[in-house]
Design an enzyme around this catalytic site. Structure first.
Site, PDB file in Angstrom:
ATOM      1  N   HIS A 269       0.825  -1.208   0.000  1.00 51.28           N
ATOM      2  CA  HIS A 269       0.000   0.000   0.000  1.00 51.28           C
ATOM      3  C   HIS A 269       0.863   1.264   0.000  1.00 51.28           C
ATOM      4  O   HIS A 269       0.913   1.966  -0.983  1.00 51.28           O
ATOM      5  CB  HIS A 269      -1.011   0.058   1.164  1.00 51.28           C
ATOM      6  CG  HIS A 269      -1.928  -1.122   1.208  1.00 51.28           C
ATOM      7  ND1 HIS A 269      -2.724  -1.468   0.141  1.00 51.28           N
ATOM      8  CD2 HIS A 269      -2.163  -2.053   2.180  1.00 51.28           C
ATOM      9  CE1 HIS A 269      -3.427  -2.550   0.454  1.00 51.28           C
ATOM     10  NE2 HIS A 269      -3.108  -2.941   1.676  1.00 51.28           N
ATOM     11  N   ASP A 320      -4.912  -8.194  -3.501  1.00 50.53           N
ATOM     12  CA  ASP A 320      -5.171  -8.000  -2.073  1.00 50.53           C
ATOM     13  C   ASP A 320      -6.507  -8.578  -1.607  1.00 50.53           C
ATOM     14  O   ASP A 320      -6.611  -9.765  -1.327  1.00 50.53           O
ATOM     15  CB  ASP A 320      -5.063  -6.486  -1.769  1.00 50.53           C
ATOM     16  CG  ASP A 320      -5.120  -6.167  -0.281  1.00 50.53           C
ATOM     17  OD1 ASP A 320      -5.155  -7.097   0.531  1.00 50.53           O
ATOM     18  OD2 ASP A 320      -5.130  -4.970   0.079  1.00 50.53           O
TER      19      ASP A 320
HETATM   20 ZN   LIG Z   1      -3.377  -6.905   2.657  1.00 48.24          ZN
END
Ligand SMILES: [Zn+2]
Length: 448
Positions: A269, A320
């Site tokens: 991220h 993800d």
């Molecule tokens: Zn994750």
């Protein structure tokens, strides 16, 4: 046992950073032995790959069980933190048998999307309440087996997860995640064995979930094995604020101070960063795993991908939470999000985004030899149709731009992993009914 040579003839292929036509890819067993371009006529006996053949795609960040939340998580409103409550509900219902079934279906969906290697960021270690299974790695082993049955490679990133926040013990749902301390985590993780399709890496779940004093132990474990180390980093502003309050420094600074950044590390991220954070990540050559479809789904924000790349960080891509499983969508979103933020086009070329989806993704998962169509590399190939309703029109010389900016997972025609055909003409050869497998297993894990 002697290996049978197999020759492929790719109508077009992405090799050496460009689209070549008439590409003969010779393989023996799991490896590519030779690549020749400009061969118009397929050699006798060659398997023909019509379309644009790419190196197999690497999905560098996955939590397989989040796939069960598709659709469900789109009702109502909320934040990352309310989404997390639904995710914990599903986690609470899984055991090694149901996780094998679910993950096999999810990895089969990935194979159909052209993904040949997945990085599974795994923290669902123990039975509900935190009791270890008879085999303390039963859940991790289920994931490794699921990848084998779905025909793809896996790097099991075994995550250390010890606390619910800075100085706070695990909450009820998180008892399944914790080994008690980093030393006990290391003992359990050390029992995991690599095999042909599976490599083992480590993860610091986040600076929320691993107390600062125990981050170095996880980083050392990975360094001793030259294994990949992954960590969720600054996905939410609340994590940054809590980290500043507890330690007087940002999460990136905290990881750096405990030896957790470097070329074998991937920060997942990296959405809310300071200028100093970007410098720390870039200078240390830490890879950044961007997960744009999840980041927009969870209202995280837009990470500074091009700033990080300029600072020196390679970029990888992950689906993800599997809001969708489509690496082309992840790739173009990196560029398109930056266009929205900056009101300018052209931060990322199709070639740079393909590199993130292939070579740099594999390196991030500890497969540095993979992700390229060249002699010596694993024979992992993903062929994208250039004659579908989405991809027809542009000349083949624009195949990379077409694949990255217009193709979807549905345009993946053939997939070969380690020299073995896994998807042919859009059909998974090992898991015959992938939608059926997803429906059956998810129905059992979710409330309507
Ligand atoms: Zn994750």
């Amino acid at each position: 046992m002697p290996v049978t040579p197999v020759t492929y003839h790719a109508e077009h292929a992405w090799t050496g950073g460009t689209v070549a036509s008439g590409v003969v890819i010779e393989t023996a067993g799991e490896r590519i032995t030779a690549v020749r371009t400009g061969v118009a006529v397929p050699p006798p006996g060659a398997e023909v790959l019509r379309g644009l053949t790419l190196p197999g795609l690497a999905n560098a960040h996955s939590h397989a069980f989040h796939r069960a939340l598709r659709g469900i998580a789109q009702r109502g409103s909320g934040t990352f933190w309310t989404w997390r409550d639904s995710m914990y509900d599903v986690a609470g219902r899984l055991d090694p048998d149901t996780y094998l079934e679910l993950a096999r279906a999810v990895y089969a969906e990935m194979a159909l999307a052209g993904i040949t290697c997945v990085g599974e960021f795994h923290y669902l270690h123990h039975a509900p309440g935190g009791t270890p299974y008879a085999d303390p790695n039963a859940m991790g082993e289920a994931l490794i087996e699921a990848a084998a049955q779905a025909g793809i490679r896996i790097t099991l990133l075994d995550a250390c997860y010890l606390s619910s926040g800075f100085g706070a013990p695990p909450e009820r749902h998180q008892l399944r995640f914790t080994d008690g301390d980093a030393d006990a985590w290391a003992v359990r993780a050390s029992a995991l064995k690599e095999r042909g399709h599976a490599r083992i890496g480590a993860a610091v779940h986040s600076v929320r979930a691993v107390p600062a004093g125990q981050i170095a132990a996880v980083a050392r474990w990975a360094a001793d094995r030259e294994a990949p180390l992954h960590a969720h980093l600054s996905e939410q502003p609340a994590e940054n604020q809590a980290c500043l309050a507890a330690h007087g420094r940002t999460p990136a600074r905290l990881l750096a101070d405990h030896g957790a950044l470097g070329p074998r590390t991937s920060a997942v991220h990296a959405t809310h960063l300071t200028g100093e954070d970007i410098g720390l990540l870039g200078d240390s050559r830490t890879t950044i795993c961007m997960c744009p479809t999840t980041e927009r789904d969870l209202a995280d924000g837009i990470g500074p991908a091009s700033g990080l790349a300029r600072a020196g960080s390679p970029i990888s891509l992950g689906s993800d939470s599997h809001a969708v499983v489509d690496l082309f969508e992840e790739a173009r979103a990196v560029e398109l999000d930056e266009r929205l933020r900056t009101l300018r086009r052209g931060h990322w070329s199709a070639a740079a985004l393909l590199r993130a989806a292939t070579e740099d993704g594999h390196a991030s998962l500890g497969w540095p030899e993979a992700g390229r169509i060249e002699a010596g590399a694993p024979a992992d190939l993903t062929t994208v149709a250039l004659d579908s309703v989405r991809t027809a029109g542009p000349p083949p010389s624009l195949g990379a731009e077409t694949a990255v900016f217009a193709a979807t997972a549905a345009d993946v025609r053939h997939v070969v992993v380690g020299g073995r055909p896994v998807v042919r003409d859009g059909v998974h050869l090992l898991v015959r009914d992938v939608p059926g497998a997803l429906s059956r297993t998810i129905a059992r894990l979710t409330r309507p």
